[in-house]
Scaffold this motif. Sequence first.
Motif, PDB file in Angstrom:
ATOM      1  N   VAL A   1      32.630  36.311 -15.845  1.00  0.00           N
ATOM      2  CA  VAL A   1      32.322  36.068 -14.106  1.00  0.00           C
ATOM      3  C   VAL A   1      33.842  35.843 -14.072  1.00  0.00           C
ATOM      4  CG1 VAL A   1      31.664  34.262 -12.935  1.00  0.00           C
ATOM      5  CG2 VAL A   1      29.839  35.222 -14.192  1.00  0.00           C
ATOM      6  N   LEU A   2      34.591  34.731 -14.922  1.00  0.00           N
ATOM      7  CA  LEU A   2      35.496  34.650 -14.260  1.00  0.00           C
ATOM      8  C   LEU A   2      36.562  35.580 -14.381  1.00  0.00           C
ATOM      9  CD1 LEU A   2      35.902  31.253 -16.293  1.00  0.00           C
ATOM     10  CD2 LEU A   2      36.051  31.262 -13.752  1.00  0.00           C
ATOM     11  N   MET A   3      36.797  37.035 -15.473  1.00  0.00           N
ATOM     12  CA  MET A   3      37.599  37.655 -15.644  1.00  0.00           C
ATOM     13  C   MET A   3      37.267  38.728 -14.306  1.00  0.00           C
ATOM     14  SD  MET A   3      38.710  39.337 -18.515  1.00  0.00           S
ATOM     15  CE  MET A   3      38.475  41.167 -17.763  1.00  0.00           C
ATOM     16  N   MET A   4      35.887  38.747 -13.876  1.00  0.00           N
ATOM     17  CA  MET A   4      35.830  39.597 -12.837  1.00  0.00           C
ATOM     18  C   MET A   4      36.294  39.286 -11.519  1.00  0.00           C
ATOM     19  SD  MET A   4      34.664  42.362 -13.986  1.00  0.00           S
ATOM     20  CE  MET A   4      35.364  41.783 -15.818  1.00  0.00           C
ATOM     21  N   VAL A   5      35.614  38.369 -11.370  1.00  0.00           N
ATOM     22  CA  VAL A   5      36.839  37.474  -9.829  1.00  0.00           C
ATOM     23  C   VAL A   5      37.771  37.964  -9.893  1.00  0.00           C
ATOM     24  CG1 VAL A   5      36.931  35.346  -8.410  1.00  0.00           C
ATOM     25  CG2 VAL A   5      34.849  36.194 -10.003  1.00  0.00           C
ATOM     26  N   MET A   6      38.367  37.735 -10.723  1.00  0.00           N
ATOM     27  CA  MET A   6      40.097  38.309 -10.415  1.00  0.00           C
ATOM     28  C   MET A   6      39.964  38.805 -10.921  1.00  0.00           C
ATOM     29  SD  MET A   6      41.525  35.301 -10.965  1.00  0.00           S
ATOM     30  CE  MET A   6      43.226  35.847 -10.771  1.00  0.00           C
ATOM     31  N   GLU A   7      39.828  40.275 -11.352  1.00  0.00           N
ATOM     32  CA  GLU A   7      39.906  41.710 -11.648  1.00  0.00           C
ATOM     33  C   GLU A   7      40.131  41.675 -10.081  1.00  0.00           C
ATOM     34  OE1 GLU A   7      38.917  42.731 -15.707  1.00  0.00           O
ATOM     35  OE2 GLU A   7      38.726  44.406 -14.583  1.00  0.00           O
ATOM     36  N   MET A   8      38.942  41.207  -9.028  1.00  0.00           N
ATOM     37  CA  MET A   8      38.161  41.850  -8.030  1.00  0.00           C
ATOM     38  C   MET A   8      39.407  41.113  -6.686  1.00  0.00           C
ATOM     39  SD  MET A   8      36.346  44.509  -8.890  1.00  0.00           S
ATOM     40  CE  MET A   8      36.101  44.708 -10.800  1.00  0.00           C
ATOM     41  N   VAL A   9      39.795  40.595  -7.028  1.00  0.00           N
ATOM     42  CA  VAL A   9      40.656  39.761  -6.040  1.00  0.00           C
ATOM     43  C   VAL A   9      41.788  41.204  -6.394  1.00  0.00           C
ATOM     44  CG1 VAL A   9      41.936  38.065  -5.655  1.00  0.00           C
ATOM     45  CG2 VAL A   9      39.508  37.815  -6.020  1.00  0.00           C
ATOM     46  N   VAL A  10      42.463  41.174  -8.013  1.00  0.00           N
ATOM     47  CA  VAL A  10      43.272  42.074  -7.382  1.00  0.00           C
ATOM     48  C   VAL A  10      43.275  43.484  -7.123  1.00  0.00           C
ATOM     49  CG1 VAL A  10      45.156  42.814  -9.370  1.00  0.00           C
ATOM     50  CG2 VAL A  10      44.426  40.827  -9.541  1.00  0.00           C
ATOM     51  N   MET A  11      41.907  44.150  -7.110  1.00  0.00           N
ATOM     52  CA  MET A  11      41.564  45.255  -6.814  1.00  0.00           C
ATOM     53  C   MET A  11      41.785  44.743  -5.470  1.00  0.00           C
ATOM     54  SD  MET A  11      38.937  46.844  -8.177  1.00  0.00           S
ATOM     55  CE  MET A  11      38.296  48.251  -9.795  1.00  0.00           C
ATOM     56  N   ALA A  12      41.489  44.481  -4.744  1.00  0.00           N
ATOM     57  CA  ALA A  12      41.433  44.685  -3.440  1.00  0.00           C
ATOM     58  C   ALA A  12      42.133  44.253  -2.749  1.00  0.00           C
ATOM     59  CB  ALA A  12      40.275  43.623  -3.284  1.00  0.00           C
ATOM     60  N   VAL A  13      42.887  44.185  -3.331  1.00  0.00           N
ATOM     61  CA  VAL A  13      44.651  44.268  -3.145  1.00  0.00           C
ATOM     62  C   VAL A  13      45.264  45.687  -2.593  1.00  0.00           C
ATOM     63  CG1 VAL A  13      47.213  43.266  -3.414  1.00  0.00           C
ATOM     64  CG2 VAL A  13      45.523  41.642  -3.416  1.00  0.00           C
ATOM     65  N   PHE A  14      45.249  45.626  -4.015  1.00  0.00           N
ATOM     66  CA  PHE A  14      45.464  47.340  -4.475  1.00  0.00           C
ATOM     67  C   PHE A  14      44.647  48.516  -3.815  1.00  0.00           C
ATOM     68  CE2 PHE A  14      47.517  45.566  -7.961  1.00  0.00           C
ATOM     69  CZ  PHE A  14      48.393  47.380  -8.155  1.00  0.00           C
ATOM     70  N   MET A  15      43.816  47.924  -3.889  1.00  0.00           N
ATOM     71  CA  MET A  15      42.685  49.238  -2.273  1.00  0.00           C
ATOM     72  C   MET A  15      42.946  49.683  -1.561  1.00  0.00           C
ATOM     73  SD  MET A  15      39.990  50.477  -3.560  1.00  0.00           S
ATOM     74  CE  MET A  15      38.719  49.805  -3.849  1.00  0.00           C
ATOM     75  N   VAL A  16      43.919  47.843  -0.500  1.00  0.00           N
ATOM     76  CA  VAL A  16      43.417  48.033   0.658  1.00  0.00           C
ATOM     77  C   VAL A  16      45.602  48.631   0.902  1.00  0.00           C
ATOM     78  CG1 VAL A  16      44.909  46.288   2.785  1.00  0.00           C
ATOM     79  CG2 VAL A  16      42.974  45.750   1.369  1.00  0.00           C
ATOM     80  N   ALA A  17      46.013  48.142  -0.149  1.00  0.00           N
ATOM     81  CA  ALA A  17      47.520  48.851  -0.427  1.00  0.00           C
ATOM     82  C   ALA A  17      47.321  50.339  -0.896  1.00  0.00           C
ATOM     83  CB  ALA A  17      48.718  48.402  -1.270  1.00  0.00           C
ATOM     84  N   TYR A  18      46.239  51.332  -0.771  1.00  0.00           N
ATOM     85  CA  TYR A  18      46.931  52.970  -1.456  1.00  0.00           C
ATOM     86  C   TYR A  18      45.187  53.490  -0.870  1.00  0.00           C
ATOM     87  CZ  TYR A  18      49.756  51.827  -5.279  1.00  0.00           C
ATOM     88  OH  TYR A  18      50.584  51.679  -6.129  1.00  0.00           O
ATOM     89  N   MET A  19      44.301  53.015  -0.282  1.00  0.00           N
ATOM     90  CA  MET A  19      43.500  53.229  -0.426  1.00  0.00           C
ATOM     91  C   MET A  19      43.955  54.719   1.634  1.00  0.00           C
ATOM     92  SD  MET A  19      40.895  54.161  -2.124  1.00  0.00           S
ATOM     93  CE  MET A  19      39.033  54.556  -1.251  1.00  0.00           C
ATOM     94  N   MET A  20      43.084  55.516   1.779  1.00  0.00           N
ATOM     95  CA  MET A  20      44.196  56.152   3.183  1.00  0.00           C
ATOM     96  C   MET A  20      43.155  55.760   4.387  1.00  0.00           C
ATOM     97  SD  MET A  20      42.168  59.318   1.149  1.00  0.00           S
ATOM     98  CE  MET A  20      40.964  59.250   0.018  1.00  0.00           C
TER      99      MET A  20
END
Lengths: 186, 101
Positions: A57-76
């Motif tokens: 759970v802890l790892m997924m929370v951290m990973e998904m928050v990082v992923m959200a940043v990358f999503m906003v940065a790279y998605m069209m």
Amino acid sequence: MEAVSLWGLGVVALACAVAVFACDSMARATFALLGSLVCVGGVVFVLGLPYLGVVTVLMMVMEMVVMAVFMVAYMMNPAGLMPMSMLHNKRGALGISAAVFASLTGAVFLVDWPQRRGSPPRDTTFQVGKALMGGQMLTMVVLGFVLLATMVAATVLALHRGRYDRLGDDLDRCPARDPAGGGVGR
Amino acid sequence: MTFELVLVLAAGLFSVGLFGALSQQSIVMIMMGIELMIGGVIVAAADFWHFLAPAAADGQVVIVVAVVAMAVEMAMGFAVTTALYRARQVDTTDMARELKG
């Protein structure tokens, strides 16, 4: 009690997993994935592995928050304000994944599973720790090297300009080649 | 019966992730699909440990390996995406057909 919580977590996990690829908004998709993987951690917890469940759970929370940043940065289409299809070969992918699901489910119910052997230890965290520091030491060593190699490789790939760009292949260029001049003696 | 149903959950997560990994164009969404597939592996490993062999630690070790695989996949995926985007402003797989720098 165990069966009820497993059912609840399982249904939510599957619903969130489907929502990941059904949402238009990338932020929503990321948090749906977070919900699904938190439920996976919950299932692990309920199945008697509290340490690994909480770690997941802890790892997924951290990973998904990082992923959200990358999503906003790279998605069209980060906010989903402009509904558009970002799929290719949807029918083929649906067919393949449905076939995989059907064959896995069929195998689950057809295989003659063995009886339960042994009983769970009093402290499951101690069990995994002892295994990783004992019989499964090689696994742990390999995982350590893999993580180290990942850190180095990810940094090298993500770096814009490294020291070889600045100082040349033999690291002996003086002064360094930088995009902007300045500094002492340049 | 619970044993089989949890395995079906694992199969469902794996298949949904497989659909995403096969059908999505965006590199980040493909990575989300792979995360879901590894999530299915974690559920299956915990299930096998709990219902078949709780006395052996091997099921737990599989979960540790899967969690590490998730972290490695995320880090390398984002590094490759960053490198690819920097080299040619590409963020979908269809635009990155030829793998040259």
